[in-house]
Write an enzyme that holds these catalytic residues in place. Structure first.
Site, PDB file in Angstrom:
ATOM      1  N   ASN A 133      20.647  26.005  26.779  1.00  0.00           N
ATOM      2  CA  ASN A 133      20.523  24.967  27.805  1.00  0.00           C
ATOM      3  C   ASN A 133      21.637  25.150  28.818  1.00  0.00           C
ATOM      4  O   ASN A 133      22.493  26.025  28.658  1.00  0.00           O
ATOM      5  CB  ASN A 133      20.515  23.566  27.174  1.00  0.00           C
ATOM      6  CG  ASN A 133      21.790  23.287  26.406  1.00  0.00           C
ATOM      7  OD1 ASN A 133      22.866  23.251  26.985  1.00  0.00           O
ATOM      8  ND2 ASN A 133      21.675  23.124  25.098  1.00  0.00           N
TER       9      ASN A 133
ATOM     10  N   ASP B 215      17.761  20.403  20.102  1.00  0.00           N
ATOM     11  CA  ASP B 215      17.079  19.564  19.119  1.00  0.00           C
ATOM     12  C   ASP B 215      16.186  20.394  18.191  1.00  0.00           C
ATOM     13  O   ASP B 215      15.953  20.018  17.058  1.00  0.00           O
ATOM     14  CB  ASP B 215      16.230  18.506  19.851  1.00  0.00           C
ATOM     15  CG  ASP B 215      17.121  17.509  20.584  1.00  0.00           C
ATOM     16  OD1 ASP B 215      18.181  17.167  20.035  1.00  0.00           O
ATOM     17  OD2 ASP B 215      16.768  17.103  21.713  1.00  0.00           O
TER      18      ASP B 215
ATOM     19  N   LYS C  94      13.552  43.179  18.258  1.00  0.00           N
ATOM     20  CA  LYS C  94      13.095  42.697  19.558  1.00  0.00           C
ATOM     21  C   LYS C  94      11.566  42.603  19.574  1.00  0.00           C
ATOM     22  O   LYS C  94      10.886  43.589  19.249  1.00  0.00           O
ATOM     23  CB  LYS C  94      13.583  43.668  20.646  1.00  0.00           C
ATOM     24  CG  LYS C  94      13.302  43.173  22.037  1.00  0.00           C
ATOM     25  CD  LYS C  94      13.742  44.170  23.083  1.00  0.00           C
ATOM     26  CE  LYS C  94      13.183  43.760  24.431  1.00  0.00           C
ATOM     27  NZ  LYS C  94      13.143  44.844  25.386  1.00  0.00           N
TER      28      LYS C  94
ATOM     29  N   LYS D  80      22.182   6.075  16.038  1.00  0.00           N
ATOM     30  CA  LYS D  80      23.095   7.004  15.346  1.00  0.00           C
ATOM     31  C   LYS D  80      24.235   6.268  14.646  1.00  0.00           C
ATOM     32  O   LYS D  80      25.068   6.888  14.002  1.00  0.00           O
ATOM     33  CB  LYS D  80      23.655   8.017  16.356  1.00  0.00           C
ATOM     34  CG  LYS D  80      22.587   8.845  17.032  1.00  0.00           C
ATOM     35  CD  LYS D  80      23.087  10.195  17.478  1.00  0.00           C
ATOM     36  CE  LYS D  80      21.978  10.933  18.202  1.00  0.00           C
ATOM     37  NZ  LYS D  80      22.184  12.379  18.256  1.00  0.00           N
TER      38      LYS D  80
HETATM   39  O1  C5P Z   1      20.310  13.140  19.899  1.00  0.00           O
HETATM   40  P1  C5P Z   1      20.702  13.131  21.348  1.00  0.00           P
HETATM   41  O2  C5P Z   1      20.721  14.502  21.945  1.00  0.00           O
HETATM   42  O3  C5P Z   1      19.925  12.183  22.126  1.00  0.00           O
HETATM   43  O4  C5P Z   1      22.245  12.578  21.375  1.00  0.00           O
HETATM   44  C1  C5P Z   1      23.308  13.182  22.019  1.00  0.00           C
HETATM   45  C2  C5P Z   1      24.547  13.073  21.201  1.00  0.00           C
HETATM   46  O5  C5P Z   1      24.306  13.513  19.868  1.00  0.00           O
HETATM   47  C3  C5P Z   1      25.648  13.978  21.693  1.00  0.00           C
HETATM   48  O6  C5P Z   1      26.883  13.391  21.338  1.00  0.00           O
HETATM   49  C4  C5P Z   1      25.412  15.273  20.927  1.00  0.00           C
HETATM   50  O7  C5P Z   1      26.586  16.056  20.813  1.00  0.00           O
HETATM   51  C5  C5P Z   1      24.956  14.751  19.594  1.00  0.00           C
HETATM   52  N1  C5P Z   1      23.978  15.605  18.922  1.00  0.00           N
HETATM   53  C6  C5P Z   1      24.313  16.224  17.735  1.00  0.00           C
HETATM   54  N2  C5P Z   1      23.391  16.991  17.065  1.00  0.00           N
HETATM   55  C7  C5P Z   1      22.143  17.143  17.551  1.00  0.00           C
HETATM   56  C8  C5P Z   1      21.783  16.517  18.766  1.00  0.00           C
HETATM   57  C9  C5P Z   1      22.720  15.760  19.427  1.00  0.00           C
HETATM   58  O8  C5P Z   1      25.456  16.098  17.293  1.00  0.00           O
HETATM   59  N3  C5P Z   1      21.286  17.894  16.896  1.00  0.00           N
END
Ligand code: C5P
Length: 396
Positions: free
Chosen positions: A210, A279, A289, A341
């Site tokens: 990203n 995610d 490859k 969270k």
């Molecule tokens: O879950 P989301 O992306 O909406 O939330 C963002 C927050 O969660 C950020 O602090 C990011 O670093 C953390 N995060 C994480 N692990 C993931 C996704 C997001 O620690 N898999």
């Protein structure tokens, strides 16, 4: 950058080829709004002229303990009383030895002894001189006397040798000067931070990433370090050099980031998840490859672990801070994320403002409600966030 705006900085130069870096440092300090006074030893004047330093600082340069133009003829008192910090860069082996003994036979060493403000020394010397037991003995003495030693770094030296003793770069010394003006709000705390993007491999040469640059996470790490915390930075792939004086763990995928965080979280007082963690990851990363075909291909994705969620769910969890980058409905989404969270603090920003930029704008959500941090450089926002965290931390 406003950290040192209006600060009065006395920059001392002793004799060393790294004196040329002091010219650049003077420029950076004045650009940042500091008032710079320069004092040079006789040996320093052999490497760079007072004219250069006068032109860059905009102030007369002092070299003489017996300067009759100083009204009371006490240049050492006059100069050291009017400043917020004394920085000696370069600090030669000879100069370190003098200070360790409390000798004062020239203007710079005398004002260092007469000062009432903090003293920062940036050593610069050949690697054998640096490694010499006498120099190491002197450094121990100076540290014990409460004097900060900045660096040195290791690398190519002007003498042709390679090793420890290179003076820090002007930018790095500037950062150390800014740090010395920060209140030590997290003194004695251990802070674990994630930063940057993650990279989820598709095959051996491709992956899903990203556009997070890591700038905000690195700024938060620097601000936490400057506030006196022991910082561990778990970083996805970024182009940044880690701030000095913290532990950096390089990872690539979300799973690696999760593992690195979980292995260290038990020791942390604060966890700040700034990383833009993917995610999902490809279900199967090919070990070769992938060859181009003619038809469509389907990539199957599976969810990654939620690092922040997992840390917050732990028994004896550290104080957890999350980031929320949204493109719309900032308040609603950020507060929902905070509750889902189960973290006490979320720093929310609009993704279109945040990614890759030098400036940002944050809204903090905690049990008390919403707190806006207006648009500012990321390091200024990071310092404000650290101050907010320090206020919310349970008092022991
Ligand atoms: O879950 P989301 O992306 O909406 O939330 C963002 C927050 O969660 C950020 O602090 C990011 O670093 C953390 N995060 C994480 N692990 C993931 C996704 C997001 O620690 N898999």
């Amino acid at each position: 950058m406003t950290d040192i705006r209006g600060k009065r900085i006395l920059l001392g130069l002793s004799g060393g080829i790294a004196a040329y870096k002091a010219a650049e440092l003077t420029r950076l300090l004045t650009l940042a709004g500091a008032e710079v006074r320069v004092v040079m030893t006789e040996a320093a004047c052999r490497f760079i002229t007072p004219v250069t330093m006068q032109a860059l600082s905009g102030n007369p340069v002092h070299t003489d303990l017996w300067d009759a133009s100083v009204p009371n003829n006490m240049a050492h008192i006059e100069l050291s009383r009017g400043c917020d910090v004394v920085v000696v860069a370069p600090a030669s082996a000879d100069f370190l030895a003098k200070l360790a003994l409390g000798l004062c036979d020239d203007l710079l060493s005398t004002l260092c002894l007469a000062r009432e403000c903090p003293l920062l020394l940036a050593p610069a010397m050949n690697l054998q001189m640096w490694g010499n037991p006498a120099t190491q003995r002197n450094l121990k003495q100076l540290r014990g006397d409460g004097i900060a030693i900045l660096g040195p770094a290791s690398g190519d030296q002007a003498c042709g040798e390679v090793g420890m003793g290179r003076m820090l770069e002007a930018e790095e010394i500037l950062e150390e000067i800014e740090a010395c003006f920060q209140p030590k709000l997290l003194g004695g705390k251990r802070v674990l931070i994630t930063a940057g993007p993650t990279f989820e491999p598709i095959d051996t040469v491709r992956g899903i990433a990203n556009i997070s640059s890591g700038k905000m996470g690195y700024a938060v790490a620097r601000a936490a370090r400057d506030a006196g915390a022991a910082v561990t930075l778990v970083s996805g792939p970024t182009a940044f050099v880690a701030p000095r004086g913290l532990e950096r763990i390089d990872v690539s995928s979300a799973q690696e980031m999760y593992d690195a965080v979980m292995a260290r979280v038990a020791k942390a007082d604060v966890f700040i998840g700034v990383a833009a963690v993917a995610d999902y990851r490809p279900k199967e990363a090919r070990g070769h490859k992938l060859k181009k075909g003619t038809g469509e291909i389907t990539l199957q994705l599976q969810p990654n672990p939620d690092i922040l969620g997992a840390v917050a769910a732990k028994r004896n969890a550290p104080f957890c801070v999350g980031f929320a980058a949204e493109t719309e409905n900032l308040d609603t989404y950020a507060e929902a994320k905070r509750r889902r969270k189960k973290v006490p603090l979320i720093a929310a920003n609009l993704a279109q403002h945040a990614f890759g930029a030098d400036d940002n704008q944050l809204v903090l959500f905690d049990d008390q409600g919403r707190h806006e941090l207006p648009r500012a450089p990321k390091i200024a926002l990071a310092r404000a966030l650290i101050a907010h965290i320090a206020r919310l931390l349970p008092k022991k």
